[in-house]
Design a protein around this motif. Structure first.
Motif, short mmCIF file in Angstrom:
data_model
loop_
_atom_site.label_atom_id
_atom_site.label_comp_id
_atom_site.label_asym_id
_atom_site.label_seq_id
_atom_site.Cartn_x
_atom_site.Cartn_y
_atom_site.Cartn_z
N PRO A 20 0.84 -1.22 0.00
CA PRO A 20 0.00 0.00 0.00
C PRO A 20 0.86 1.25 0.00
CG PRO A 20 0.07 -1.02 2.21
CD PRO A 20 0.82 -1.95 1.26
N THR A 21 0.29 2.17 -0.68
CA THR A 21 0.97 3.46 -0.70
C THR A 21 0.77 4.10 0.64
OG1 THR A 21 0.48 3.69 -3.03
CG2 THR A 21 1.09 5.69 -1.85
N ALA A 22 1.84 4.47 1.23
CA ALA A 22 1.77 5.04 2.57
C ALA A 22 1.01 6.33 2.49
CB ALA A 22 3.18 5.26 3.12
N ALA A 23 -0.10 6.31 3.27
CA ALA A 23 -0.90 7.53 3.33
C ALA A 23 -0.19 8.51 4.22
CB ALA A 23 -2.30 7.21 3.87
N PRO A 24 -0.14 9.69 3.84
CA PRO A 24 0.53 10.70 4.67
C PRO A 24 -0.20 10.87 5.97
CG PRO A 24 -0.72 11.75 2.93
CD PRO A 24 -0.74 10.30 2.60
N THR A 25 0.58 10.82 7.02
CA THR A 25 0.01 10.98 8.35
C THR A 25 -0.39 12.41 8.53
OG1 THR A 25 1.46 9.25 9.17
CG2 THR A 25 0.44 10.69 10.82
N ALA A 72 -8.70 5.84 9.39
CA ALA A 72 -8.48 4.47 9.91
C ALA A 72 -9.42 3.50 9.24
CB ALA A 72 -8.67 4.47 11.45
N LEU A 73 -10.68 3.87 9.02
CA LEU A 73 -11.66 2.98 8.40
C LEU A 73 -11.26 2.68 6.97
CD1 LEU A 73 -14.34 1.49 8.52
CD2 LEU A 73 -15.48 3.65 7.92
N ALA A 74 -10.75 3.76 6.24
CA ALA A 74 -10.34 3.54 4.85
C ALA A 74 -9.19 2.58 4.78
CB ALA A 74 -9.99 4.89 4.23
N LEU A 75 -8.25 2.69 5.72
CA LEU A 75 -7.08 1.79 5.73
C LEU A 75 -7.52 0.37 6.00
CD1 LEU A 75 -4.00 1.44 5.60
CD2 LEU A 75 -3.92 2.00 8.05
#
Length: 290
Positions: free
Chosen positions: A237-242, A280-283
């Motif tokens: 997964p592409t790391a989502a920017p925090t 969090a839900l999307a992840l």
């Protein structure tokens, strides 16, 4: 010749007198055990005493005579007659009385037997009650004289009593038994034995054999070849920017220490929380899709 005949007659008379004296009864008939002149029992013994010689007799007893030198002839007997019925009874079994008080010999200084010499006989009898008299005697007494053995016939005398009486036996009244009150036995209660209960044997249960179940053979399933799935490439997964939340200024609580109500909560904070939750839900959904 006449005088000679008279002399011969006198000699015979003297001889007869001598013979009648020798062996003659001298005392009364006595019932042994009874008082003189008193009736006797229906069975017992009679005693008759006689003198074998007299002081004038020519036959002399031996000075050495004893009871063993006396005997009786086998035919010795006495006849007694019931004077009430005239029935006669012959008594036998006669014996010499060996009691020295009744059979004894006495001698003078010259060795001649005195007239007090006595020989007594015992005569057994069994007679019915009544009055009796000795009426006849048979037999001889044998004794030892100076000349040797001598026999003399026993003669009854009319100068003494030959009578006696047999009395009827007195019936002894049977005493009536005193009626002894029958003591009723106290009924002793029979002690009933305490029933000792028979110990019932504890039934030892027969141990039922534990049924060993027959081991059913474990079915070894045929190993199905494990399908090795082709490894799907893991999607990185592409790391989502925090999202760096903007620092919310800390609200200083009111000095009254009362908690803030919802009306006082900052809207910016609500937005931050919602944004975080969505991220969090999307992840999560993305990971499950992969």
């Amino acid at each position: 010749m006449k005088n000679k005949g008279i002399k011969i007659g006198v000699v015979f008379i003297l001889l007869f007198a001598l013979l009648s004296v020798a062996g003659c009864q001298y005392e009364d008939v006595v019932i042994v055990g009874a008082e003189s002149g008193q009736p006797g029992p229906t069975s017992g013994q009679l005693r008759i005493s006689f003198a074998p010689v007299s002081s004038s007799a020519s036959i002399k007893l031996s000075p050495n005579i004893t009871i063993n030198d006396l005997s009786l002839s086998a035919d010795m007997s006495f006849t007694v007659t019931n004077t009430d019925t005239n029935a006669t009874t012959v008594l036998t079994g006669v014996v010499i009385d060996a009691d020295p008080a009744f059979t004894h010999a006495e001698f003078d200084a010259n060795g001649s037997a005195l007239s007090t010499t006595r020989i007594s006989l015992l005569i057994p009898y069994t007679l019915e009650p009544g009055n009796y008299k000795v009426t006849a005697v048979t037999g001889y007494v044998n004794y030892l004289s100076r000349e040797g053995a001598t026999s003399d016939k026993i003669r009854l005398s009319s100068d003494v009593s030959n009578t006696f009486t047999i009395a009827a036996p007195e019936l002894t009244p049977t005493p009536e038994p005193t009626a002894t009150p029958t003591v009723e036995p106290t009924a002793t209660p029979t002690v009933e034995p305490t029933a000792t209960p028979t110990a019932e044997p504890t039934a030892t249960p027969t141990a039922e054999p534990t049924a060993t179940p027959t081991a059913e053979p474990t079915a070894t399933p045929t190993a199905e070849p494990t399908a090795t799935p082709t490894a799907e490439p893991t999607a990185t997964p592409t790391a989502a920017p925090t999202a760096v939340p903007t620092a919310v200024p800390t609200a200083t609580p009111s000095p009254t220490n009362h908690p803030k109500t919802g009306d006082d909560f900052a809207p910016a904070l609500w937005l931050t929380l919602c944004a975080g939750s969505l991220a969090a839900l999307a992840l999560l959904l993305k990971k499950r899709h992969i």
